[in-house]
Design an enzyme around this catalytic site. Sequence first.
Site, PDB file in Angstrom:
ATOM      1  N   LYS A   9       0.822  -1.214   0.000  1.00 58.74           N
ATOM      2  CA  LYS A   9       0.000   0.000   0.000  1.00 58.74           C
ATOM      3  C   LYS A   9       0.860   1.269   0.000  1.00 58.74           C
ATOM      4  O   LYS A   9       2.076   1.210   0.248  1.00 58.74           O
ATOM      5  CB  LYS A   9      -0.932  -0.033   1.210  1.00 58.74           C
ATOM      6  N   TYR A  49     -12.292  -2.438  -4.066  1.00 55.09           N
ATOM      7  CA  TYR A  49     -12.811  -2.624  -2.696  1.00 55.09           C
ATOM      8  C   TYR A  49     -14.341  -2.544  -2.654  1.00 55.09           C
ATOM      9  O   TYR A  49     -14.897  -2.243  -1.592  1.00 55.09           O
ATOM     10  CB  TYR A  49     -12.202  -1.575  -1.770  1.00 55.09           C
ATOM     11  N   PHE A  57     -15.794   2.862   6.754  1.00 57.66           N
ATOM     12  CA  PHE A  57     -14.425   3.283   6.450  1.00 57.66           C
ATOM     13  C   PHE A  57     -14.132   3.321   4.944  1.00 57.66           C
ATOM     14  O   PHE A  57     -13.008   3.615   4.548  1.00 57.66           O
ATOM     15  CB  PHE A  57     -13.407   2.370   7.153  1.00 57.66           C
ATOM     16  N   ARG A  85      -1.204 -14.458   4.128  1.00 52.92           N
ATOM     17  CA  ARG A  85      -1.948 -13.847   5.241  1.00 52.92           C
ATOM     18  C   ARG A  85      -1.197 -14.025   6.563  1.00 52.92           C
ATOM     19  O   ARG A  85      -1.203 -13.134   7.409  1.00 52.92           O
ATOM     20  CB  ARG A  85      -3.371 -14.401   5.297  1.00 52.92           C
ATOM     21  N   THR A  91      -5.124  -7.435  10.443  1.00 55.92           N
ATOM     22  CA  THR A  91      -5.461  -6.191   9.724  1.00 55.92           C
ATOM     23  C   THR A  91      -5.044  -4.960  10.529  1.00 55.92           C
ATOM     24  O   THR A  91      -4.498  -4.007   9.975  1.00 55.92           O
ATOM     25  CB  THR A  91      -6.983  -6.141   9.458  1.00 55.92           C
ATOM     26  N   ARG A 102       2.830  -6.419   8.989  1.00 56.59           N
ATOM     27  CA  ARG A 102       2.096  -5.275   9.550  1.00 56.59           C
ATOM     28  C   ARG A 102       2.661  -4.852  10.902  1.00 56.59           C
ATOM     29  O   ARG A 102       2.697  -3.653  11.212  1.00 56.59           O
ATOM     30  CB  ARG A 102       0.603  -5.611   9.629  1.00 56.59           C
ATOM     31  N   ASN A 112      -2.005   0.196   6.668  1.00 56.88           N
ATOM     32  CA  ASN A 112      -1.556  -1.094   7.236  1.00 56.88           C
ATOM     33  C   ASN A 112      -0.645  -1.880   6.281  1.00 56.88           C
ATOM     34  O   ASN A 112      -0.583  -3.100   6.331  1.00 56.88           O
ATOM     35  CB  ASN A 112      -2.747  -1.927   7.724  1.00 56.88           C
ATOM     36  N   HIS A 115      -2.142  -5.433   1.540  1.00 60.87           N
ATOM     37  CA  HIS A 115      -3.422  -6.151   1.387  1.00 60.87           C
ATOM     38  C   HIS A 115      -3.090  -7.531   0.833  1.00 60.87           C
ATOM     39  O   HIS A 115      -2.161  -7.671   0.034  1.00 60.87           O
ATOM     40  CB  HIS A 115      -4.335  -5.422   0.392  1.00 60.87           C
ATOM     41  N   GLU A 126      -9.180 -11.065  -7.748  1.00 69.79           N
ATOM     42  CA  GLU A 126      -8.289  -9.908  -7.558  1.00 69.79           C
ATOM     43  C   GLU A 126      -7.111  -9.937  -8.535  1.00 69.79           C
ATOM     44  O   GLU A 126      -6.675  -8.890  -9.024  1.00 69.79           O
ATOM     45  CB  GLU A 126      -7.792  -9.880  -6.101  1.00 69.79           C
TER      46      GLU A 126
HETATM   47  P1  CMP Z   1      -7.344  -4.655   3.539  1.00 73.22           P
HETATM   48  O1  CMP Z   1      -6.866  -6.041   3.810  1.00 73.22           O
HETATM   49  O2  CMP Z   1      -6.733  -3.924   2.411  1.00 73.22           O
HETATM   50  O3  CMP Z   1      -8.943  -4.715   3.309  1.00 73.22           O
HETATM   51  C1  CMP Z   1      -9.768  -3.592   3.547  1.00 73.22           C
HETATM   52  C2  CMP Z   1      -9.064  -2.510   4.294  1.00 73.22           C
HETATM   53  O4  CMP Z   1      -9.907  -1.591   4.970  1.00 73.22           O
HETATM   54  C3  CMP Z   1      -8.240  -3.123   5.411  1.00 73.22           C
HETATM   55  O5  CMP Z   1      -7.128  -3.802   4.862  1.00 73.22           O
HETATM   56  C4  CMP Z   1      -7.913  -1.904   6.254  1.00 73.22           C
HETATM   57  O6  CMP Z   1      -6.752  -1.222   5.806  1.00 73.22           O
HETATM   58  C5  CMP Z   1      -9.110  -0.979   5.995  1.00 73.22           C
HETATM   59  N1  CMP Z   1      -9.927  -0.787   7.198  1.00 73.22           N
HETATM   60  C6  CMP Z   1     -10.145   0.377   7.832  1.00 73.22           C
HETATM   61  N2  CMP Z   1     -10.935   0.204   8.898  1.00 73.22           N
HETATM   62  C7  CMP Z   1     -11.244  -1.114   8.962  1.00 73.22           C
HETATM   63  C8  CMP Z   1     -12.025  -1.921   9.853  1.00 73.22           C
HETATM   64  N3  CMP Z   1     -12.661  -1.390  10.894  1.00 73.22           N
HETATM   65  N4  CMP Z   1     -12.110  -3.249   9.600  1.00 73.22           N
HETATM   66  C9  CMP Z   1     -11.473  -3.798   8.533  1.00 73.22           C
HETATM   67  N5  CMP Z   1     -10.717  -3.072   7.653  1.00 73.22           N
HETATM   68  C10 CMP Z   1     -10.596  -1.746   7.869  1.00 73.22           C
END
Ligand code: CMP
Length: 137
Positions: A9, A49, A57, A85, A91, A102, A112, A115, A126
């Site tokens: 990211k 997304y 969010f 993962r 996350t 992370r 973070n 992804h 994807e």
């Molecule tokens: P990612 O794995 O890219 O998938 C969706 C992204 O939304 C996640 O990582 C986070 O960076 C972002 N995000 C922000 N707030 C939340 C939340 N409350 N729960 C999950 N993902 C979140």
Amino acid sequence: MEQTLSIIKPDAVAKNVVGKILSRFEDAGLRIAATRKMQLSKADAEAFYAVHAERPFFGELVEFMISGPVVVTVLEGENAMSKNRDLMGATNPKEAEAGTIRADFAESIDANAVHGSDSVENANIEINFFFAQKEIC
Ligand code: CMP
């Protein structure tokens, strides 16, 4: 061989840790089948997304993902999806296990660092979002 999609990211690209993150994949036995640095458009980020479109969010997520370039990568190997993962960690970096990407490189749940696809089925969707078959070796 199983494949999965990784996105490094904008926060991690800005920190100049792309090589360090890609090395973690390789050190864990995953292979880079395709990779590209690119600037996502707002439409790209919204479409990628879309599954989160109703989440509170979503707007911030899209703005963050277009705030700078990303590196999209197809990783290949045995159990590539779950291995990636495990390497990423939770996350929310505050909950990520020590030694995960992370825990080591992320600042917040928004910024973070990476992804990764969350199922083999989503991995295929994807991967096809970003790459043509002829770009994957
Ligand atoms: P990612 O794995 O890219 O998938 C969706 C992204 O939304 C996640 O990582 C986070 O960076 C972002 N995000 C922000 N707030 C939340 C939340 N409350 N729960 C999950 N993902 C979140």
